[in-house]
Design a protein around this motif. Structure first.
Motif, PDB file in Angstrom:
ATOM      1  N   LYS A 122       0.680  -1.240  -0.068  1.00 52.40           N
ATOM      2  CA  LYS A 122       0.165  -0.161   0.070  1.00 52.40           C
ATOM      3  C   LYS A 122       0.755   1.212   0.113  1.00 52.40           C
ATOM      4  O   LYS A 122       0.623   1.966  -0.893  1.00 52.40           O
ATOM      5  CB  LYS A 122      -0.895   0.111   1.128  1.00 52.40           C
ATOM      6  N   LEU A 123       2.019   1.390   0.924  1.00 55.42           N
ATOM      7  CA  LEU A 123       2.773   2.405   0.681  1.00 55.42           C
ATOM      8  C   LEU A 123       3.456   2.861  -0.548  1.00 55.42           C
ATOM      9  O   LEU A 123       3.663   3.538  -0.996  1.00 55.42           O
ATOM     10  CB  LEU A 123       3.816   2.194   1.872  1.00 55.42           C
ATOM     11  N   THR A 124       4.221   1.645  -1.130  1.00 58.47           N
ATOM     12  CA  THR A 124       4.720   1.749  -2.270  1.00 58.47           C
ATOM     13  C   THR A 124       3.966   2.201  -3.424  1.00 58.47           C
ATOM     14  O   THR A 124       4.095   2.990  -4.387  1.00 58.47           O
ATOM     15  CB  THR A 124       5.332   0.225  -2.624  1.00 58.47           C
ATOM     16  N   ARG A 125       2.640   1.476  -3.464  1.00 55.95           N
ATOM     17  CA  ARG A 125       1.532   2.042  -4.598  1.00 55.95           C
ATOM     18  C   ARG A 125       1.182   3.467  -4.352  1.00 55.95           C
ATOM     19  O   ARG A 125       1.123   4.209  -5.260  1.00 55.95           O
ATOM     20  CB  ARG A 125       0.492   0.940  -4.496  1.00 55.95           C
ATOM     21  N   SER A 126       1.036   3.894  -3.119  1.00 56.45           N
ATOM     22  CA  SER A 126       0.543   5.309  -2.629  1.00 56.45           C
ATOM     23  C   SER A 126       1.883   6.122  -3.299  1.00 56.45           C
ATOM     24  O   SER A 126       1.529   7.295  -3.773  1.00 56.45           O
ATOM     25  CB  SER A 126       0.358   5.436  -1.365  1.00 56.45           C
ATOM     26  N   ALA A 127       3.080   5.755  -3.024  1.00 59.95           N
ATOM     27  CA  ALA A 127       4.190   6.743  -3.498  1.00 59.95           C
ATOM     28  C   ALA A 127       4.180   6.780  -5.047  1.00 59.95           C
ATOM     29  O   ALA A 127       4.278   7.822  -5.372  1.00 59.95           O
ATOM     30  CB  ALA A 127       5.513   5.885  -3.108  1.00 59.95           C
ATOM     31  N   LEU A 130       0.018   8.254  -5.876  1.00 64.46           N
ATOM     32  CA  LEU A 130      -0.448   9.378  -5.053  1.00 64.46           C
ATOM     33  C   LEU A 130       0.747  10.620  -5.012  1.00 64.46           C
ATOM     34  O   LEU A 130       0.683  11.764  -5.240  1.00 64.46           O
ATOM     35  CB  LEU A 130      -0.897   9.282  -3.754  1.00 64.46           C
ATOM     36  N   GLY A 131       1.867   9.985  -4.355  1.00 66.95           N
ATOM     37  CA  GLY A 131       2.985  10.848  -4.270  1.00 66.95           C
ATOM     38  C   GLY A 131       3.533  11.511  -5.657  1.00 66.95           C
ATOM     39  O   GLY A 131       3.884  12.571  -5.901  1.00 66.95           O
ATOM     40  N   ARG A 133       1.387  11.796  -8.492  1.00 68.14           N
ATOM     41  CA  ARG A 133       0.173  12.126  -8.934  1.00 68.14           C
ATOM     42  C   ARG A 133       0.513  13.404  -9.786  1.00 68.14           C
ATOM     43  O   ARG A 133       0.926  14.493  -8.976  1.00 68.14           O
ATOM     44  CB  ARG A 133      -1.120  12.126  -8.071  1.00 68.14           C
ATOM     45  N   TYR A 258       8.442  10.189  -0.204  1.00 69.99           N
ATOM     46  CA  TYR A 258       7.021   9.795   0.140  1.00 69.99           C
ATOM     47  C   TYR A 258       7.141   8.515   1.050  1.00 69.99           C
ATOM     48  O   TYR A 258       6.667   8.446   2.122  1.00 69.99           O
ATOM     49  CB  TYR A 258       6.189   9.524  -1.214  1.00 69.99           C
ATOM     50  N   GLY A 262       6.592   7.601   5.244  1.00 66.73           N
ATOM     51  CA  GLY A 262       5.434   6.569   5.636  1.00 66.73           C
ATOM     52  C   GLY A 262       6.077   5.491   6.434  1.00 66.73           C
ATOM     53  O   GLY A 262       5.202   5.024   7.049  1.00 66.73           O
TER      54      GLY A 262
END
Length: 493
Positions: A122-127, A130-131, A133, A258, A262
């Motif tokens: 989840k953290l890596t995907r968000s980076a 989202l990070g 984006r 990012y 986290g």
């Protein structure tokens, strides 16, 4: 004498383990077993495994080293296991080289499924999503345009396009992960990843993974792999130090910033444990290994197929000219508007169908007793999804062995391919890879007509005895500039 006694003891223990496993499973309805034990020596393993399915059915067992593995050869069985029953099959087998390369399961691709693994993903995907984006697509567009501009200066000579794609995709990962980077950093990470993959794919490491007790004996291949991992870790740790020294809390310049901000926080999910800096380290490794050679190889396959099918290339360029205007090689179609280029999307889908870069995915492991297609699958069973085999299933695909992008343009479309896997273990970098394929191929076909040097078409057969990736045989391409400034001699002149 002592060595001989040790070998006999290990052989006896292996035989006892095998017999015990067979006794435990005597009452189960197991998949049929393929005869023989030299399947790994086949030159095109995914196609060989698909051939076995003609007589054994889409689910069967075969012997690899000291254990049985279950092979899935159809889209239906793969999705049953990886999507419908994903909890049962989300594990990873503990293989000696996996443990070494993944720093004892701190890795996403190779690590076993757990609440901590889920938080790590989840953290890596968000980076990435989202990070980055708002900055990911402009970055890929800029680097792809610079890539084409460099290639325009070499229009008078054939180009080894695979190496060029490999450096481009590594540059994209470097910029996303570390921020703007000098060419020297990109080349250093590119060479490091290439060395690691070559060493990991060596036959001596494959044998070690199949017969694990061999790790207790001297192994030059294992020593080289350890050295490659140490070199990789040294480079990543240098970037981690640089980021920690200059990072501003609450702001991030790139994916590493990012992710670093986290880690160390209270776990969002009870029992998941805490993410540490080592998890960020291995996320970076995953991004480079999974995001460099796989995407560059897919781009290379696309060029090879278009060289063999110039009529498809002509139609693609006509589509681009209609949307962007002839000669407008710097214009762009935003990725969110990619439906404006249906043939380009269909061509990418067809390349991914015929040549999924990781044709057997990575092996899964059953985390509890389950079943697939009515067969019992005991806990701890290694399961191999034959993605390429599923893409060539004659009961699903019309003319499955042909390069025919129009299949994806037909009303109702074609069945979805599984090139990036599916379920909990779907490729983390799929959104980035699809963006890169769309942008790079669009810009390449806007800027150039692809021609074989002196009519020498590349082979469409993968390298024999390949490793995890479906690698190509080396080839060159002539890039003839399009537009008003097109110049330079044609191929063979």
């Amino acid at each position: 004498m002592l060595l001989l006694g040790l070998l006999l003891l290990l052989a006896a223990l292996a035989s006892a383990r095998l017999l015990w496993g067979q006794w435990q499973r005597r009452s189960l309805h197991l998949p049929p077993r393929a005869p023989g034990f030299l399947h790994l020596l086949q030159p095109n393993l995914p196609i060989h495994l698909l051939g076995l399915a003609q007589t054994l059915g889409p689910v069967y067992r075969l012997r690899l080293g000291m254990q049985d593995v279950v092979v899935l050869n159809s889209k239906r069985t793969i999705e049953e296991a990886m999507v419908k029953k994903w909890v049962d099959f989300a594990g990873r087998p503990q293989i000696p080289s996996y443990e070494l390369v993944s720093r004892h399961n701190q890795d996403l691709s190779l690590g076993d499924y757990s609440p901590l693994w889920k938080a790590h993903k989840k953290l890596t995907r968000s980076a990435l999503l989202l990070g980055m984006r708002g900055s990911m697509e402009p970055l890929v567009e800029r680097l792809a345009q610079e890539f084409c501009e460099r290639l325009r200066t070499r229009a008078s000579t054939p180009v080894a396009i695979q190496e060029e794609f490999s450096l481009l995709t590594c540059s994209i990962i470097c910029h996303l992960t570390f921020g703007d980077q000098e060419d020297a950093v990109v080349h250093a990470f590119h060479d490091c990843v290439q060395d690691l993959m070559r060493t990991w794919d060596h036959w001596s490491i494959h044998i070690l993974d199949i017969v694990p007790f061999l790790r207790f004996f001297p192994s030059p291949g294992l020593r080289r792999l350890k050295q490659a991992v140490e070199s990789r870790d040294h480079m990543v740790e240098g970037q981690l130090r640089r980021h920690k020294e200059s990072m501003v809390t609450g702001r991030w310049r790139d994916a590493m910033d990012y992710m670093l901000q986290g880690v160390g926080k209270p776990p969002a999910e009870q029992g998941s444990g805490q993410l540490l800096e080592g998890h960020v380290h291995m996320s970076v490794v995953d991004l480079f290994i999974g995001g460099t050679s796989t995407t560059s190889t897919t781009l290379s396959w696309a060029v090879a197929f278009l060289l063999h099918h110039p009529e498809v290339q002509r139609r693609l360029q006509e589509e681009l000219d209609r949307e962007l205007g002839p000669g407008a090689w710097c214009s762009r179609v935003p990725y969110k508007d990619r439906a404006r280029l249906p043939l380009l999307n269909a061509t990418i889908a067809e390349v991914l169908r015929l040549r999924p870069v990781v044709p057997l995915a990575l092996p899964h492991r059953s985390t509890r007793p389950s079943s697939i297609s009515g067969y019992d699958i005991p806990e701890g069973t290694v399961v191999i999804p034959n993605l390429q085999g599923a893409h060539l299933d004659e009961t699903v695909w019309e003319r499955p062995h042909e390069f025919w992008p129009d299949r994806f343009l037909a009303p109702g479309g074609s069945p979805g391919a599984l090139a990036f896997g599916c379920g909990a273990r779907v490729c983390l970098g799929e959104p980035l890879a699809r963006l890169e394929l769309f942008v790079v191929l669009r810009r390449l076909l806007q800027a150039f007509t692809l021609l074989p040097p002196a009519g020498a078409l590349p082979s469409l057969q993968p390298q024999p005895q390949g490793g995890v990736n479906l690698t190509m045989q080396p080839f060159q391409v002539w890039l003839q500039p399009r537009g008003a400034d097109a110049q330079g001699p044609g191929p063979g002149q």
